[in-house]
Write a protein that holds these residues in place. Structure first.
Motif, PDB file in Angstrom:
ATOM      1  N   HIS A   1       0.846  -1.195   0.000  1.00 24.15           N
ATOM      2  CA  HIS A   1       0.000   0.000   0.000  1.00 24.15           C
ATOM      3  C   HIS A   1       0.882   1.245   0.000  1.00 24.15           C
ATOM      4  CE1 HIS A   1      -3.973  -1.762   0.675  1.00 24.15           C
ATOM      5  NE2 HIS A   1      -3.435  -2.565   1.566  1.00 24.15           N
ATOM      6  N   CYS A   2       0.388   2.307  -0.610  1.00 21.90           N
ATOM      7  CA  CYS A   2       1.054   3.611  -0.562  1.00 21.90           C
ATOM      8  C   CYS A   2      -0.005   4.680  -0.343  1.00 21.90           C
ATOM      9  CB  CYS A   2       1.826   3.885  -1.857  1.00 21.90           C
ATOM     10  SG  CYS A   2       3.244   2.802  -2.126  1.00 21.90           S
ATOM     11  N   ARG A   3       0.432   5.918  -0.151  1.00 20.99           N
ATOM     12  CA  ARG A   3      -0.504   7.033   0.037  1.00 20.99           C
ATOM     13  C   ARG A   3      -0.657   7.793  -1.276  1.00 20.99           C
ATOM     14  NH1 ARG A   3      -2.592   4.575   3.496  1.00 20.99           N
ATOM     15  NH2 ARG A   3      -0.910   3.063   3.468  1.00 20.99           N
ATOM     16  N   LYS A   4      -1.797   8.442  -1.431  1.00 22.94           N
ATOM     17  CA  LYS A   4      -2.021   9.386  -2.526  1.00 22.94           C
ATOM     18  C   LYS A   4      -2.419  10.736  -1.939  1.00 22.94           C
ATOM     19  CE  LYS A   4      -3.501   6.139  -6.149  1.00 22.94           C
ATOM     20  NZ  LYS A   4      -4.619   5.672  -7.014  1.00 22.94           N
ATOM     21  N   PHE A   5      -2.037  11.781  -2.629  1.00 25.32           N
ATOM     22  CA  PHE A   5      -2.481  13.132  -2.286  1.00 25.32           C
ATOM     23  C   PHE A   5      -3.685  13.401  -3.166  1.00 25.32           C
ATOM     24  CE2 PHE A   5      -1.918  17.881  -2.303  1.00 25.32           C
ATOM     25  CZ  PHE A   5      -2.114  18.054  -0.940  1.00 25.32           C
ATOM     26  N   LEU A   6      -4.853  13.555  -2.540  1.00 26.63           N
ATOM     27  CA  LEU A   6      -6.128  13.496  -3.237  1.00 26.63           C
ATOM     28  C   LEU A   6      -6.867  14.828  -3.230  1.00 26.63           C
ATOM     29  CD1 LEU A   6      -7.162  10.154  -1.536  1.00 26.63           C
ATOM     30  CD2 LEU A   6      -6.710  10.389  -3.992  1.00 26.63           C
ATOM     31  N   LYS A   7      -7.667  15.029  -4.267  1.00 26.28           N
ATOM     32  CA  LYS A   7      -8.551  16.187  -4.359  1.00 26.28           C
ATOM     33  C   LYS A   7      -9.989  15.697  -4.399  1.00 26.28           C
ATOM     34  CE  LYS A   7      -9.625  20.143  -7.360  1.00 26.28           C
ATOM     35  NZ  LYS A   7      -9.241  20.846  -8.606  1.00 26.28           N
ATOM     36  N   SER A   8     -10.865  16.335  -3.630  1.00 29.39           N
ATOM     37  CA  SER A   8     -12.257  15.907  -3.551  1.00 29.39           C
ATOM     38  C   SER A   8     -13.124  17.062  -3.077  1.00 29.39           C
ATOM     39  CB  SER A   8     -12.388  14.736  -2.565  1.00 29.39           C
ATOM     40  OG  SER A   8     -13.742  14.391  -2.326  1.00 29.39           O
ATOM     41  N   LEU A   9     -14.395  16.976  -3.353  1.00 28.38           N
ATOM     42  CA  LEU A   9     -15.352  17.820  -2.655  1.00 28.38           C
ATOM     43  C   LEU A   9     -15.400  17.384  -1.196  1.00 28.38           C
ATOM     44  CD1 LEU A   9     -18.307  17.922  -5.218  1.00 28.38           C
ATOM     45  CD2 LEU A   9     -16.758  19.806  -4.642  1.00 28.38           C
ATOM     46  N   GLY A  10     -15.796  18.277  -0.326  1.00 21.86           N
ATOM     47  CA  GLY A  10     -15.897  17.921   1.075  1.00 21.86           C
ATOM     48  C   GLY A  10     -16.195  19.132   1.941  1.00 21.86           C
ATOM     49  N   ARG A  11     -16.079  18.914   3.229  1.00 22.72           N
ATOM     50  CA  ARG A  11     -16.276  19.989   4.203  1.00 22.72           C
ATOM     51  C   ARG A  11     -15.096  19.996   5.169  1.00 22.72           C
ATOM     52  NH1 ARG A  11     -21.299  18.405   7.184  1.00 22.72           N
ATOM     53  NH2 ARG A  11     -20.883  16.314   6.367  1.00 22.72           N
ATOM     54  N   TRP A  12     -14.892  21.121   5.827  1.00 22.32           N
ATOM     55  CA  TRP A  12     -13.808  21.190   6.799  1.00 22.32           C
ATOM     56  C   TRP A  12     -14.135  22.232   7.864  1.00 22.32           C
ATOM     57  CZ3 TRP A  12     -13.342  22.930   1.751  1.00 22.32           C
ATOM     58  CH2 TRP A  12     -13.121  24.308   1.569  1.00 22.32           C
ATOM     59  N   ARG A  13     -13.479  22.059   9.008  1.00 24.33           N
ATOM     60  CA  ARG A  13     -13.566  23.037  10.087  1.00 24.33           C
ATOM     61  C   ARG A  13     -12.215  23.698  10.253  1.00 24.33           C
ATOM     62  NH1 ARG A  13     -17.323  20.697  15.064  1.00 24.33           N
ATOM     63  NH2 ARG A  13     -19.227  20.405  13.801  1.00 24.33           N
ATOM     64  N   ASP A  14     -12.245  25.021  10.345  1.00 17.84           N
ATOM     65  CA  ASP A  14     -10.992  25.746  10.528  1.00 17.84           C
ATOM     66  C   ASP A  14     -10.677  25.873  12.011  1.00 17.84           C
ATOM     67  OD1 ASP A  14     -12.571  27.812  11.550  1.00 17.84           O
ATOM     68  OD2 ASP A  14     -12.581  28.931   9.662  1.00 17.84           O
ATOM     69  N   ALA A  15      -9.628  26.613  12.323  1.00 18.44           N
ATOM     70  CA  ALA A  15      -9.160  26.709  13.707  1.00 18.44           C
ATOM     71  C   ALA A  15     -10.153  27.415  14.622  1.00 18.44           C
ATOM     72  CB  ALA A  15      -7.803  27.411  13.755  1.00 18.44           C
ATOM     73  N   THR A  16     -11.091  28.156  14.043  1.00 22.91           N
ATOM     74  CA  THR A  16     -12.118  28.821  14.847  1.00 22.91           C
ATOM     75  C   THR A  16     -13.352  27.963  15.050  1.00 22.91           C
ATOM     76  OG1 THR A  16     -13.260  29.881  12.978  1.00 22.91           O
ATOM     77  CG2 THR A  16     -11.318  31.011  13.884  1.00 22.91           C
ATOM     78  N   GLY A  17     -13.371  26.784  14.419  1.00 25.19           N
ATOM     79  CA  GLY A  17     -14.532  25.902  14.517  1.00 25.19           C
ATOM     80  C   GLY A  17     -15.589  26.148  13.468  1.00 25.19           C
ATOM     81  N   GLN A  18     -15.340  27.096  12.548  1.00 25.95           N
ATOM     82  CA  GLN A  18     -16.297  27.384  11.496  1.00 25.95           C
ATOM     83  C   GLN A  18     -16.213  26.320  10.397  1.00 25.95           C
ATOM     84  OE1 GLN A  18     -18.610  30.025  11.568  1.00 25.95           O
ATOM     85  NE2 GLN A  18     -17.835  30.048  13.683  1.00 25.95           N
ATOM     86  N   GLU A  19     -17.392  25.899   9.919  1.00 29.14           N
ATOM     87  CA  GLU A  19     -17.425  24.902   8.846  1.00 29.14           C
ATOM     88  C   GLU A  19     -17.494  25.583   7.493  1.00 29.14           C
ATOM     89  OE1 GLU A  19     -19.652  20.883   8.733  1.00 29.14           O
ATOM     90  OE2 GLU A  19     -20.912  22.218   7.531  1.00 29.14           O
ATOM     91  N   GLN A  20     -16.718  25.054   6.549  1.00 27.33           N
ATOM     92  CA  GLN A  20     -16.735  25.511   5.169  1.00 27.33           C
ATOM     93  C   GLN A  20     -16.839  24.293   4.263  1.00 27.33           C
ATOM     94  OE1 GLN A  20     -13.818  28.682   4.237  1.00 27.33           O
ATOM     95  NE2 GLN A  20     -13.185  28.553   6.380  1.00 27.33           N
ATOM     96  N   SER A  21     -17.176  24.518   3.011  1.00 26.46           N
ATOM     97  CA  SER A  21     -17.302  23.406   2.069  1.00 26.46           C
ATOM     98  C   SER A  21     -16.754  23.813   0.714  1.00 26.46           C
ATOM     99  CB  SER A  21     -18.767  22.981   1.933  1.00 26.46           C
ATOM    100  OG  SER A  21     -19.563  24.030   1.409  1.00 26.46           O
TER     101      SER A  21
END
Length: 310
Positions: A35-55
C-alpha cells in the motif's frame, strides 16, 4: 469478546504512489506491491481553527487503491510534500484478482475501518466506542498523520457471514470487501467493521477527520502533519500497531491535542467527502489494472500473508 477503550497508533506504509512516466491515470493497484498514500482532491467539508465549517474542494493525504487521474504534478521540492495530485474514481477490472482494497475508507456518510492488521492483532477487533485511531506513517524520524478515526460503533463479520454489515453500500462492498476475500485463507478470517464518529454525531465532542486544505491556490499542497504525544505516539514505530488503554477524559485530551497540532501546522479538519464516482466504461476493452498473475494465483514470490500488504 471484551472491548478495549484507548488510543491506537496505527502505522501504515508512507511512501507516495508514483505513476508511470507519461501516464495521466493510475490503474487499480494490485497486491504485488505494498500500500502507498495518494495526495487526493475531492469535494468535502472542513472546520478551521475557529470551529467554522466551510465546504468546497479540498486536498488531503489518504489511501485510495482504485484508479485515479493525475491532475497536477509538482517538481521535487520541500521534504514531505507530494509530487502528484490525484482525482479518484473507480472501475472494477475484468481481471479482478488480487486487487488491493482501501482501508480506512474515508468517503461517504462516515469513515469506515474494516480489516487492516486485524488478523494479526486481536485488540484491533475489540475496540470500544470512543477509542481513537491515529493512522499515519514514520517518516524522517517523526510520526506523520493522515487520518484520525474516532470509533462510534463496530460489528463483527466474515466472508461466510456478511449479514451484520448488510447496510453498507455497493461501492464499499466492491472497493473494500470483495478484494479482501480473494483467497481461501482470507475467507477463513474474522474482522470487525468500525464506523467513525462524525461532526453531526460526535462521541463526547470527538469526530473523525483528515488533515486537509482548500484545493484552490498555492497552499493546496502540504506535507502530512507531524504529531507528538509523549508516551502515546512512538515516532519511529514502523509496523506494529500500538494500543494504549485510556479513559474517556484522557482520550478527549489526546484528540484535542492532535487537533491543535493539525491547526498549528496550517491545516484544517476534513470530512464529508463523497464516494468517488464509478466509471464503468473506462478504457473498455483493456485491463484497467497493472498486469496480474495467471490462473488466479498470487503474484510470483508473494504469499497470501505478504499480499495483505498492511
Amino acid at each position: 469478546m471484551g472491548e478495549n477503550l484507548g488510543l491506537v497508533q496505527f502505522p501504515h506504509p508512507g511512501p507516495e504512489h508514483k505513476p508511470e512516466r507519461g501516464s495521466d491515470v493510475m490503474g487499480w493497484h494490485r497486491r504485488d506491491g505494498p500500500h502507498c498514500r495518494k495526495f487526493l482532491k475531492s469535494l468535502g467539508r472542513w472546520r478551521d481553527a475557529t470551529g467554522q465549517e466551510q465546504s468546497g474542494e479540498l486536498t488531503f493525504w489518504g489511501e485510495w487503491e482504485p484508479q485515479s487521474r493525475i491532475i497536477h504534478r509538482w517538481p521535487n521540492a520541500a521534504k514531505g510534500a507530494p509530487r502528484f495530485l490525484h482525482e479518484p474514481f473507480w472501475c472494477v477490472p475484468a481481471d479482478d484478482r488480487w486487487l488491493h482494497n482501501t482501508d480506512p475508507f474515508v468517503f461517504g456518510g462516515c469513515f469506515l475501518y474494516s480489516n487492516c492488521r486485524q488478523s494479526h492483532y486481536e485488540t484491533l477487533r475489540e475496540l470500544a466506542p470512543g477509542s481513537v485511531i491515529l493512522f499515519g506513517s514514520p517518516l524522517g524520524g517523526s510520526f506523520v498523520l493522515d487520518t484520525v478515526f474516532v470509533v462510534a460503533s463496530g460489528v463483527g463479520y466474515s466472508w461466510a457471514k456478511w449479514a451484520g454489515i448488510s447496510d453498507v453500500d455497493d461501492p464499499f462492498r466492491r472497493i473494500v470487501l470483495d478484494p479482501l476475500f480473494t483467497s481461501q485463507e482470507d475467507r477463513s478470517r474474522k474482522f470487525r467493521l468500525y464506523r467513525g464518529a462524525t461532526p453531526e454525531v460526535p462521541w463526547t465532542g470527538m469526530f473523525s477527520f483528515v488533515p486537509c486544505r482548500p484545493a484552490s491556490g498555492d497552499t493546496a499542497r502540504f506535507a502530512r502533519p507531524v504529531i507528538q504525544l509523549p508516551g502515546l505516539v512512538t515516532p519511529n514505530l514502523a509496523r506494529r500497531a500500538k494500543f494504549t488503554p485510556l479513559n474517556v477524559g484522557a482520550l478527549e485530551r489526546a484528540w484535542r491535542s492532535v487537533v491543535e497540532q493539525v491547526h498549528a501546522q496550517g491545516l484544517f479538519l476534513g470530512y464529508g467527502m463523497p464516494v468517488p464516482r464509478e466509471e464503468p466504461d473506462w478504457e473498455r476493452g483493456r485491463s484497467q489494472a497493472s498486469p496480474g498473475p495467471e490462473g488466479g494465483e498470487p503474484p510470483e514470490g508473494c504469499s497470501p500473508r505478504k499480499l495483505r500488504g498492511c
